[in-house]
Design a protein around this motif. Structure first.
Motif, PDB file in Angstrom:
ATOM      1  N   GLY A  94       0.783  -1.221   0.000  1.00 22.59           N
ATOM      2  CA  GLY A  94       0.000   0.000   0.000  1.00 22.59           C
ATOM      3  C   GLY A  94       0.810   1.262   0.000  1.00 22.59           C
ATOM      4  N   LYS A  95       0.208   2.312  -0.491  1.00 24.56           N
ATOM      5  CA  LYS A  95       0.793   3.650  -0.482  1.00 24.56           C
ATOM      6  C   LYS A  95       0.598   4.268   0.904  1.00 24.56           C
ATOM      7  CE  LYS A  95      -0.580   4.032  -5.318  1.00 24.56           C
ATOM      8  NZ  LYS A  95      -1.212   2.668  -5.310  1.00 24.56           N
ATOM      9  N   VAL A  96       1.538   5.110   1.308  1.00 28.16           N
ATOM     10  CA  VAL A  96       1.507   5.688   2.645  1.00 28.16           C
ATOM     11  C   VAL A  96       0.769   7.026   2.594  1.00 28.16           C
ATOM     12  CG1 VAL A  96       2.885   6.465   4.601  1.00 28.16           C
ATOM     13  CG2 VAL A  96       3.677   4.547   3.202  1.00 28.16           C
ATOM     14  N   TYR A  97      -0.322   7.112   3.319  1.00 28.39           N
ATOM     15  CA  TYR A  97      -1.139   8.321   3.341  1.00 28.39           C
ATOM     16  C   TYR A  97      -1.042   9.086   4.650  1.00 28.39           C
ATOM     17  CZ  TYR A  97      -3.630   7.444  -1.048  1.00 28.39           C
ATOM     18  OH  TYR A  97      -3.956   7.278  -2.370  1.00 28.39           O
ATOM     19  N   SER A  98      -0.563   8.452   5.706  1.00 28.30           N
ATOM     20  CA  SER A  98      -0.517   9.117   7.010  1.00 28.30           C
ATOM     21  C   SER A  98       0.562   8.474   7.861  1.00 28.30           C
ATOM     22  CB  SER A  98      -1.883   9.012   7.712  1.00 28.30           C
ATOM     23  OG  SER A  98      -2.291   7.653   7.826  1.00 28.30           O
ATOM     24  N   LEU A  99       1.096   9.251   8.804  1.00 24.52           N
ATOM     25  CA  LEU A  99       2.057   8.720   9.760  1.00 24.52           C
ATOM     26  C   LEU A  99       2.042   9.574  11.022  1.00 24.52           C
ATOM     27  CD1 LEU A  99       4.782  10.714   9.756  1.00 24.52           C
ATOM     28  CD2 LEU A  99       5.282   9.470   7.678  1.00 24.52           C
ATOM     29  N   ALA A 100       2.551   8.985  12.100  1.00 23.88           N
ATOM     30  CA  ALA A 100       2.667   9.691  13.376  1.00 23.88           C
ATOM     31  C   ALA A 100       3.792   9.051  14.168  1.00 23.88           C
ATOM     32  CB  ALA A 100       1.359   9.634  14.161  1.00 23.88           C
ATOM     33  N   ALA A 101       4.669   9.883  14.714  1.00 27.72           N
ATOM     34  CA  ALA A 101       5.758   9.413  15.560  1.00 27.72           C
ATOM     35  C   ALA A 101       5.386   9.676  17.012  1.00 27.72           C
ATOM     36  CB  ALA A 101       7.063  10.125  15.204  1.00 27.72           C
ATOM     37  N   ALA A 102       5.478   8.638  17.834  1.00 30.12           N
ATOM     38  CA  ALA A 102       5.124   8.760  19.247  1.00 30.12           C
ATOM     39  C   ALA A 102       6.162   8.018  20.072  1.00 30.12           C
ATOM     40  CB  ALA A 102       3.733   8.190  19.502  1.00 30.12           C
ATOM     41  N   GLY A 103       7.011   8.772  20.755  1.00 27.56           N
ATOM     42  CA  GLY A 103       8.042   8.141  21.555  1.00 27.56           C
ATOM     43  C   GLY A 103       8.979   7.331  20.692  1.00 27.56           C
ATOM     44  N   ASP A 104       9.088   6.049  20.974  1.00 24.11           N
ATOM     45  CA  ASP A 104      10.003   5.207  20.215  1.00 24.11           C
ATOM     46  C   ASP A 104       9.290   4.364  19.168  1.00 24.11           C
ATOM     47  OD1 ASP A 104       8.666   3.566  21.896  1.00 24.11           O
ATOM     48  OD2 ASP A 104      10.425   2.603  22.771  1.00 24.11           O
ATOM     49  N   VAL A 105       8.097   4.779  18.759  1.00 24.72           N
ATOM     50  CA  VAL A 105       7.315   4.014  17.792  1.00 24.72           C
ATOM     51  C   VAL A 105       6.858   4.941  16.670  1.00 24.72           C
ATOM     52  CG1 VAL A 105       5.238   2.614  17.464  1.00 24.72           C
ATOM     53  CG2 VAL A 105       6.526   2.419  19.586  1.00 24.72           C
ATOM     54  N   LEU A 106       6.870   4.403  15.454  1.00 23.84           N
ATOM     55  CA  LEU A 106       6.365   5.125  14.288  1.00 23.84           C
ATOM     56  C   LEU A 106       5.169   4.371  13.731  1.00 23.84           C
ATOM     57  CD1 LEU A 106       6.848   7.465  12.228  1.00 23.84           C
ATOM     58  CD2 LEU A 106       8.115   5.793  10.858  1.00 23.84           C
ATOM     59  N   TYR A 107       4.044   5.072  13.564  1.00 18.49           N
ATOM     60  CA  TYR A 107       2.833   4.495  12.982  1.00 18.49           C
ATOM     61  C   TYR A 107       2.662   5.020  11.564  1.00 18.49           C
ATOM     62  CZ  TYR A 107       1.628   3.418  17.854  1.00 18.49           C
ATOM     63  OH  TYR A 107       1.637   2.958  19.141  1.00 18.49           O
ATOM     64  N   THR A 108       2.344   4.126  10.629  1.00 17.39           N
ATOM     65  CA  THR A 108       2.091   4.532   9.254  1.00 17.39           C
ATOM     66  C   THR A 108       0.763   3.951   8.787  1.00 17.39           C
ATOM     67  OG1 THR A 108       3.328   2.636   8.340  1.00 17.39           O
ATOM     68  CG2 THR A 108       4.545   4.683   8.702  1.00 17.39           C
ATOM     69  N   GLY A 109      -0.036   4.783   8.122  1.00 21.89           N
ATOM     70  CA  GLY A 109      -1.326   4.355   7.601  1.00 21.89           C
ATOM     71  C   GLY A 109      -1.296   4.271   6.099  1.00 21.89           C
ATOM     72  N   THR A 110      -1.892   3.228   5.539  1.00 22.16           N
ATOM     73  CA  THR A 110      -1.851   2.981   4.104  1.00 22.16           C
ATOM     74  C   THR A 110      -3.258   2.804   3.549  1.00 22.16           C
ATOM     75  OG1 THR A 110      -1.736   0.560   4.286  1.00 22.16           O
ATOM     76  CG2 THR A 110       0.346   1.782   4.471  1.00 22.16           C
ATOM     77  N   ASP A 111      -3.307   2.514   2.251  1.00 17.52           N
ATOM     78  CA  ASP A 111      -4.586   2.257   1.597  1.00 17.52           C
ATOM     79  C   ASP A 111      -4.920   0.769   1.586  1.00 17.52           C
ATOM     80  OD1 ASP A 111      -2.664   1.439  -0.158  1.00 17.52           O
ATOM     81  OD2 ASP A 111      -3.429   2.546  -1.884  1.00 17.52           O
ATOM     82  N   SER A 112      -4.233  -0.024   2.414  1.00 21.55           N
ATOM     83  CA  SER A 112      -4.462  -1.466   2.436  1.00 21.55           C
ATOM     84  C   SER A 112      -5.112  -1.930   3.736  1.00 21.55           C
ATOM     85  CB  SER A 112      -3.135  -2.214   2.242  1.00 21.55           C
ATOM     86  OG  SER A 112      -2.217  -1.886   3.278  1.00 21.55           O
ATOM     87  N   GLU A 113      -5.906  -1.046   4.361  1.00 24.85           N
ATOM     88  CA  GLU A 113      -6.632  -1.362   5.585  1.00 24.85           C
ATOM     89  C   GLU A 113      -5.698  -1.708   6.746  1.00 24.85           C
ATOM     90  OE1 GLU A 113      -9.597  -4.306   4.961  1.00 24.85           O
ATOM     91  OE2 GLU A 113     -10.598  -3.220   3.345  1.00 24.85           O
ATOM     92  N   THR A 114      -4.492  -1.150   6.745  1.00 22.29           N
ATOM     93  CA  THR A 114      -3.506  -1.530   7.747  1.00 22.29           C
ATOM     94  C   THR A 114      -2.790  -0.307   8.296  1.00 22.29           C
ATOM     95  OG1 THR A 114      -3.131  -3.662   6.670  1.00 22.29           O
ATOM     96  CG2 THR A 114      -1.423  -2.896   8.173  1.00 22.29           C
ATOM     97  N   VAL A 115      -2.595  -0.304   9.604  1.00 23.15           N
ATOM     98  CA  VAL A 115      -1.677   0.630  10.244  1.00 23.15           C
ATOM     99  C   VAL A 115      -0.478  -0.182  10.702  1.00 23.15           C
ATOM    100  CG1 VAL A 115      -1.299   2.193  12.184  1.00 23.15           C
ATOM    101  CG2 VAL A 115      -3.504   2.198  11.000  1.00 23.15           C
ATOM    102  N   GLY A 126       1.364  -4.479  13.641  1.00 21.73           N
ATOM    103  CA  GLY A 126       0.399  -3.715  12.866  1.00 21.73           C
ATOM    104  C   GLY A 126      -1.001  -4.111  13.269  1.00 21.73           C
ATOM    105  N   PHE A 127      -1.959  -3.317  12.846  1.00 22.67           N
ATOM    106  CA  PHE A 127      -3.347  -3.689  13.087  1.00 22.67           C
ATOM    107  C   PHE A 127      -4.178  -3.320  11.872  1.00 22.67           C
ATOM    108  CE2 PHE A 127      -2.192   0.147  15.365  1.00 22.67           C
ATOM    109  CZ  PHE A 127      -3.128   1.097  14.985  1.00 22.67           C
ATOM    110  N   ARG A 128      -5.058  -4.246  11.524  1.00 17.55           N
ATOM    111  CA  ARG A 128      -5.915  -4.082  10.357  1.00 17.55           C
ATOM    112  C   ARG A 128      -7.185  -3.349  10.777  1.00 17.55           C
ATOM    113  NH1 ARG A 128      -3.766  -9.313   9.888  1.00 17.55           N
ATOM    114  NH2 ARG A 128      -2.370  -9.517   8.108  1.00 17.55           N
ATOM    115  N   THR A 129      -7.502  -2.318  10.035  1.00 16.75           N
ATOM    116  CA  THR A 129      -8.646  -1.481  10.406  1.00 16.75           C
ATOM    117  C   THR A 129      -9.937  -1.942   9.766  1.00 16.75           C
ATOM    118  OG1 THR A 129      -8.301   0.053   8.564  1.00 16.75           O
ATOM    119  CG2 THR A 129      -7.077   0.473  10.609  1.00 16.75           C
ATOM    120  N   GLY A 130      -9.840  -2.669   8.658  1.00 16.88           N
ATOM    121  CA  GLY A 130     -11.047  -3.144   7.994  1.00 16.88           C
ATOM    122  C   GLY A 130     -11.880  -2.051   7.374  1.00 16.88           C
ATOM    123  N   SER A 131     -11.231  -0.915   7.063  1.00 14.10           N
ATOM    124  CA  SER A 131     -12.011   0.229   6.577  1.00 14.10           C
ATOM    125  C   SER A 131     -11.396   0.891   5.359  1.00 14.10           C
ATOM    126  CB  SER A 131     -12.123   1.271   7.685  1.00 14.10           C
ATOM    127  OG  SER A 131     -10.834   1.746   8.032  1.00 14.10           O
ATOM    128  N   GLY A 132     -10.419   0.255   4.739  1.00 17.11           N
ATOM    129  CA  GLY A 132      -9.802   0.874   3.577  1.00 17.11           C
ATOM    130  C   GLY A 132      -8.753   1.882   3.966  1.00 17.11           C
TER     131      GLY A 132
END
Length: 500
Positions: A94-115, A126-132
């Protein structure tokens, strides 16, 4: 504003930007059915600690060393002083549409229902959002993760500390905005229904439907967290922004804000101000007011900061300490507004400067301290440092142009590298960038020294704006036949992000 006009802002290419890029290494309508997003739900998967992601690249002698939370303990001191591109992560899916850095962890959101959750150059979990498509991510101080989605919902997640290990690899959904109970109660109350755009956001002005006001009827385009006020703001292509109380996820207000899709919302962090930017080209300033009794909040339009007609507004970022707000738009410019620059009009904003660093539209902005970073559809990032003079008027020096992505840069974050200094004792910072090319890149820069020599003039103060708009510098640049457009291969993607 027509689709063709919006898209043209992103397809105007600066030949110089194309050379730089080559030389360096809107909309689904929300589901009308009620879902059971509320309650505890586990949607996590764990990355292998012994294997790297599908593709992982790190330049020689440039591992992630002593980064804020992304550092390797065994890095050498030489590696810890490296600047420039220090890591690139690519994970199939998936393509990366969003991200957030928090402490020692980086979260990235894609178009594949996954963070995806990253640490030490590896996909930790990771966790699947089930929402696109995951269009926005913000992380609260208490560890809750808020994600905004294409289906018009905001979901809430929390790392499961009971699973053991640090950081936690299991993330559970602990709620959604609006909560299912509130949505069901409102659905049986006729007064809870309002007219909302149907399936096309601002593009379908003639098509409307009745929808419950608590819920966005189109994609959530942006999230902004005001920790001090205990508020979360969500912007949507349904032309509204909503104010949520983070303690109980209650929607306090839904504000019809613009005549077209709302692409961005930002809590200023001072004066109770909230700013929204839209595809109609306007930026509006709203002031938060507490109603009698203290249990209700309303937002009153204070002023229109930017009139329409100069291109869609795509991003807004605020610096509370400097009382500064930065606005990115599809004409490739970043404008800086300051509040309280003099003793006469303490509450009046002033146009402080305009940063011209991109040949195509600005898609994202991030501010941390004196550092401002903009990401563009041309695949580059511009890094600026705000310099204050004795009168508290800001000039900006360009520190770097970061080229490495092969697609539009859709999201960016900045973190101070407080524990890492160069040989001269200068403080450094880290930039995280996510792109539609599917990669996340990590850059380290010095706050005092430019990575490369900037052009002579990149920041323009307000008194010269009228003259510059009449000069050749403000005219559309001709396309060069010999140079391929850096966004040519991304035209289908740009149709999707022209209003976001």
């Amino acid at each position: 504003m027509g689709n063709g006009r919006k898209l043209m802002h992103f397809l105007r290419v600066d030949p110089a930007a194309a050379v730089s890029a080559l030389s360096s290494p809107r909309s689904f309508s929300s589901n009308s059915c009620f879902s059971d997003d509320d309650g505890y739900s586990s949607s996590s998967f764990q990355g292998s600690a012994s294997s790297s992601p599908s593709r992982s690249y790190s330049p020689p002698k440039s591992p992630w060393a002593r980064l804020p939370g992304l550092g390797a303990d065994d890095a050498s001191s030489d590696d810890a002083t490296a600047t420039g591109l220090i890591a690139s992560l690519v994970k199939e899916g998936g393509k990366v549409y969003s991200l957030a850095a928090a402490g020692d962890v980086l979260y990235t959101g894609t178009d594949s229902e996954t963070v995806r959750v990253w640490r030490d150059r590896r996909e930790l979990a990771g966790f699947r959002t089930g929402s696109g498509l995951v269009k926005a991510i913000v992380v609260a101080a208490d560890g809750r993760i808020f994600t905004g989605h294409q289906d018009g919902k905001v979901r809430v997640w929390r790392a499961d500390g009971e699973a053991g290990g640090y950081p936690a690899v299991v993330h559970r959904r602990v709620g959604s905005l609006p909560p299912l109970g509130d949505l069901l109660v409102s659905s049986v109350n006729p007064s809870s229904y309002v007219l909302s755009p149907r399936g096309g956001g601002g593009r379908g002005r003639g098509r409307q439907r009745r929808a419950v006001w608590l819920r966005h009827s189109d994609a959530v385009s942006s999230l902004s967290l005001d920790e001090g006020a205990g508020m979360l703001y969500s912007a949507s292509w349904d032309r509204t922004f909503k104010a949520w109380r983070v303690s109980d996820y209650r929607c306090l207000e839904s504000v019809p804000a613009h005549d077209d899709a709302v692409n961005t919302v930002a809590a200023a962090g001072f004066g109770g101000l909230v700013l929204t930017g839209s595809a109609d080209g306007t930026v509006k300033v709203w002031r938060r007011e507490i109603a009698a009794g203290g249990d209700r909040t309303r937002h009153v339009l204070e002023r229109v900061l930017r009139e329409g007609g100069d291109g869609a507004v795509t991003s807004i970022a605020a610096c509370p300490v400097a009382r500064a707000v930065y606005v990115g738009s599809s004409d490739g410019l970043v404008t800086c507004w300051r509040w309280g620059l003099d003793d006469v009009d303490d509450g009046e904003p002033r146009l402080a400067c305009v940063l011209a660093g991109h040949g195509t539209g600005v898609l994202c902005l991030a501010v941390s301290g004196h550092v401002v970073v903009s990401g563009s559809a041309d695949g580059t990032l511009c890094v600026w440092r705000r310099d204050e003079d004795e009168d508290e008027r800001a000039g900006h020096a360009r520190l770097a142009v970061l080229a490495g992505h092969t697609g539009p840069v859709k999201c960016v974050a900045v973190a101070a590298d407080d524990d890492c200094y160069d040989a001269d004792g200068e403080r450094r910072f880290v930039v995280y960038s996510g792109s539609l090319d599917g990669s996340v890149k990590v850059w380290r820069l010095s706050e005092e020294r430019a990575l490369e020599l900037p052009p002579a003039v990149e920041a323009t103060t307000a008194p010269f704006m009228a003259a510059l708009r009449e000069s050749e510098a403000w005219m559309p640049r001709p396309r060069t036949a010999q140079l391929p457009s850096p966004v040519q291969a991304w035209v289908p993607e740009m149709k999707g992000v022209a209003a976001a």
